[in-house]
Scaffold this motif. Structure first.
Motif, mmCIF file in Angstrom:
data_model
loop_
_atom_site.group_PDB
_atom_site.id
_atom_site.type_symbol
_atom_site.label_atom_id
_atom_site.label_comp_id
_atom_site.label_asym_id
_atom_site.label_seq_id
_atom_site.Cartn_x
_atom_site.Cartn_y
_atom_site.Cartn_z
ATOM 1 N N GLY A 103 -44.405 -59.088 -8.330
ATOM 2 C CA GLY A 103 -45.658 -58.804 -7.649
ATOM 3 C C GLY A 103 -45.555 -57.604 -6.729
ATOM 4 O O GLY A 103 -46.460 -56.758 -6.686
ATOM 5 N N ILE A 104 -44.437 -57.509 -6.000
ATOM 6 C CA ILE A 104 -44.233 -56.388 -5.083
ATOM 7 C C ILE A 104 -44.058 -55.081 -5.863
ATOM 8 O O ILE A 104 -44.551 -54.026 -5.458
ATOM 9 C CB ILE A 104 -43.022 -56.654 -4.174
ATOM 10 N N LYS A 105 -43.353 -55.142 -7.000
ATOM 11 C CA LYS A 105 -43.217 -53.945 -7.841
ATOM 12 C C LYS A 105 -44.573 -53.462 -8.330
ATOM 13 O O LYS A 105 -44.850 -52.257 -8.351
ATOM 14 C CB LYS A 105 -42.302 -54.247 -9.028
ATOM 15 N N ALA A 106 -45.420 -54.406 -8.723
ATOM 16 C CA ALA A 106 -46.761 -54.031 -9.170
ATOM 17 C C ALA A 106 -47.570 -53.433 -8.026
ATOM 18 O O ALA A 106 -48.371 -52.510 -8.229
ATOM 19 C CB ALA A 106 -47.479 -55.262 -9.735
ATOM 20 N N TYR A 107 -47.347 -53.934 -6.816
ATOM 21 C CA TYR A 107 -48.052 -53.425 -5.637
ATOM 22 C C TYR A 107 -47.646 -51.987 -5.328
ATOM 23 O O TYR A 107 -48.487 -51.161 -4.944
ATOM 24 C CB TYR A 107 -47.750 -54.335 -4.453
ATOM 25 N N LEU A 108 -46.376 -51.675 -5.505
ATOM 26 C CA LEU A 108 -45.862 -50.351 -5.161
ATOM 27 C C LEU A 108 -46.000 -49.342 -6.299
ATOM 28 O O LEU A 108 -45.806 -48.141 -6.081
ATOM 29 C CB LEU A 108 -44.391 -50.457 -4.739
ATOM 30 N N SER A 109 -46.284 -49.827 -7.495
ATOM 31 C CA SER A 109 -46.440 -48.895 -8.616
ATOM 32 C C SER A 109 -47.783 -48.172 -8.499
ATOM 33 O O SER A 109 -48.792 -48.759 -8.108
ATOM 34 C CB SER A 109 -46.364 -49.647 -9.953
ATOM 35 N N VAL A 110 -47.790 -46.903 -8.847
ATOM 36 C CA VAL A 110 -48.976 -46.061 -8.693
ATOM 37 C C VAL A 110 -49.390 -45.504 -10.047
ATOM 38 O O VAL A 110 -48.567 -44.927 -10.767
ATOM 39 C CB VAL A 110 -48.722 -44.901 -7.706
ATOM 40 N N ASP A 111 -50.645 -45.685 -10.381
ATOM 41 C CA ASP A 111 -51.215 -45.100 -11.598
ATOM 42 C C ASP A 111 -52.057 -43.894 -11.178
ATOM 43 O O ASP A 111 -53.223 -44.025 -10.808
ATOM 44 C CB ASP A 111 -52.063 -46.136 -12.331
ATOM 45 N N PHE A 112 -51.444 -42.708 -11.206
ATOM 46 C CA PHE A 112 -52.110 -41.506 -10.714
ATOM 47 C C PHE A 112 -53.338 -41.132 -11.551
ATOM 48 O O PHE A 112 -54.223 -40.426 -11.074
ATOM 49 C CB PHE A 112 -51.127 -40.338 -10.679
ATOM 50 N N SER A 113 -53.392 -41.611 -12.780
ATOM 51 C CA SER A 113 -54.535 -41.270 -13.629
ATOM 52 C C SER A 113 -55.834 -41.872 -13.095
ATOM 53 O O SER A 113 -56.917 -41.337 -13.329
ATOM 54 C CB SER A 113 -54.294 -41.760 -15.062
ATOM 55 N N ARG A 114 -55.735 -42.971 -12.349
ATOM 56 C CA ARG A 114 -56.932 -43.622 -11.812
ATOM 57 C C ARG A 114 -57.543 -42.845 -10.651
ATOM 58 O O ARG A 114 -58.670 -43.100 -10.247
ATOM 59 C CB ARG A 114 -56.612 -45.048 -11.363
ATOM 60 N N LEU A 115 -56.781 -41.895 -10.105
ATOM 61 C CA LEU A 115 -57.309 -41.080 -9.018
ATOM 62 C C LEU A 115 -58.436 -40.168 -9.489
ATOM 63 O O LEU A 115 -59.175 -39.616 -8.668
ATOM 64 C CB LEU A 115 -56.183 -40.244 -8.389
ATOM 65 N N ARG A 116 -58.564 -40.013 -10.809
ATOM 66 C CA ARG A 116 -59.649 -39.192 -11.340
ATOM 67 C C ARG A 116 -60.978 -39.942 -11.379
ATOM 68 O O ARG A 116 -62.017 -39.345 -11.644
ATOM 69 C CB ARG A 116 -59.290 -38.702 -12.746
ATOM 70 N N LYS A 117 -60.937 -41.248 -11.117
ATOM 71 C CA LYS A 117 -62.148 -42.062 -11.146
ATOM 72 C C LYS A 117 -62.800 -42.096 -9.768
ATOM 73 O O LYS A 117 -62.135 -42.352 -8.766
ATOM 74 C CB LYS A 117 -61.822 -43.485 -11.602
#
Length: 292
Positions: free
Chosen positions: A152-166
Motif C-alpha cells: 500500500g505504501i509503495k502504491a502511495y509513493l509511486s507516481v504516474d507522471f502521465s496523469r499530470l496531463r489531465k
C-alpha cells in the motif's frame, strides 16, 4: 463578500457537525468487547450480508468499495443511517434519537469551546490539534506491521507522471489544498485578526501551508498502510479498495480495525482522533462566524 464568507462557513459548520456526530456514534459503539460491525448476525443485517474472506472469488465484476453487503458497510448504512428505510432523498424520514443526541453533544462541546472566544478555543486547540498527530503516529506504527502494508505504501509513493496531463488531477489537487487550508472560508482572516499589528504574516503563511502539506503527506502513509492490508486480506487490487467518500472513514477503516487483535481499543483510538480532528476544524469555521 464578507457576509457570504460567513454564511458559507456557517453552512459548512452544519455539515462538519453531522460528520462529527457520526464519529461520536461510532466511538460510543466501540466500547464493547466485540465491535458490532464484525458479524452478520445482528438485527440490522440484511439476508444478503456476507462475512467474505476472499472478495475476488465471489464478486468478479464489482469493485470492493462498491460492495454494500459486508458487516461494516451494513452497519454504516443500515444500523446508523437506516438508508434501507428511505426511498430516496425526498424521503429523509424521522430523526434518529441516537444521532440527534450525538449531534447535541457535539454542539455543546463546540459551544463551551468557543463561548469566551480565543481565550477558551486557544486552550482547547492544544488538545484537538495535537491529539490527531499522536494517534496518527500510533496507527502508523501499527499499520506498517500488517501484511500488505508495504504494498500500500509503495502504491502511495509511486507516481504516474502521465496523469499530470489531465486537467481533473489539477482540479482535484487545487480543491483539496484550498479546502484543507480553509482559503476563502474566512477562518485564516478571523484568526489573523487577533494578531498584533506588526505580526509577521508572511512567516505564518509559510508555516501554515508547510505544516498542512506535511500533515497530509504523513497521514497518507497511515491510510495506505491499512488500504494495503485490506487489499491483501480480501484479495482485491488496491485501487478497488480506496474510495474518496465517507466510506473510507466509516466502512473501510472500521473493517480493517475490526480484524486486529484488541480491535475495540484500536477503534476507540481511531474515532477519538476523528472526533478531535473534526472538532478542531469545526471550531475554526465557527470562530470565523463569531468574529465576523
Amino acid at each position: 463578500v464578507g457576509f457570504t464568507v460567513i454564511l458559507i462557513a456557517l453552512y459548512v459548520g452544519f455539515y462538519y457537525n453531522v460528520i462529527i456526530a457520526w464519529a461520536l456514534y461510532y466511538l460510543f459503539s466501540s466500547f464493547t468487547m466485540e465491535l458490532p460491525w464484525i458479524h452478520c448476525n445482528n438485527k440490522w443485517n440484511s439476508p444478503n450480508c456476507s462475512e467474505i474472506t476472499n472478495f475476488t472469488q465471489q464478486n468478479s465484476s464489482t469493485k470492493y468499495y462498491e460492495y454494500k453487503n459486508n458487516p461494516a458497510a451494513e452497519y454504516y448504512e443500515r444500523s446508523m443511517l437506516h438508508l434501507h428505510e428511505s426511498a430516496g432523498i425526498h424521503d429523509i424520514g424521522k430523526p434518529r434519537w441516537q444521532l440527534t443526541c450525538c449531534l447535541f453533544v457535539v454542539i455543546v462541546i463546540l459551544y463551551f469551546s468557543l463561548w469566551k472566544g480565543v481565550r477558551t478555543s486557544g486552550k482547547v486547540v492544544w488538545i484537538t490539534a495535537t491529539m490527531p498527530y499522536i494517534v496518527l503516529t500510533i496507527l502508523l506504527l501499527r499499520g506498517i506491521t500488517l501484511p500488505g502494508a508495504i504494498d500500500g505504501i509503495k502504491a502511495y509513493l509511486s507516481v504516474d507522471f502521465s496523469r499530470l496531463r489531465k486537467a481533473s488531477v489539477w482540479i482535484d489537487a487545487a480543491t483539496q489544498i484550498c479546502f484543507s487550508l480553509g482559503v476563502g472560508f474566512g477562518v485564516l482572516i478571523a484568526f489573523a485578526s487577533y494578531n498584533k499589528f506588526n505580526n509577521n504574516c508572511y512567516r505564518d503563511a509559510i508555516i501554515t501551508s508547510s505544516v498542512n502539506s506535511v500533515t497530509s503527506f504523513f497521514s497518507g502513509f497511515v491510510v495506505f498502510s491499512f488500504l494495503g492490508y485490506i487489499s491483501k486480506q480480501r484479495g482485491v487490487p488496491l485501487e478497488d479498495v480506496a474510495t474518496g467518500e465517507a466510506g473510507l472513514v466509516f466502512i473501510i477503516y472500521p473493517e480493517a480495525i475490526a480484524t486486529l487483535p484488541g480491535s475495540s481499543v484500536w477503534s476507540v483510538i481511531f474515532f477519538i482522533m476523528l472526533l478531535t480532528l473534526g472538532l478542531d476544524s469545526a471550531m475554526g469555521g465557527m470562530e470565523s462566524v463569531i468574529t465576523g
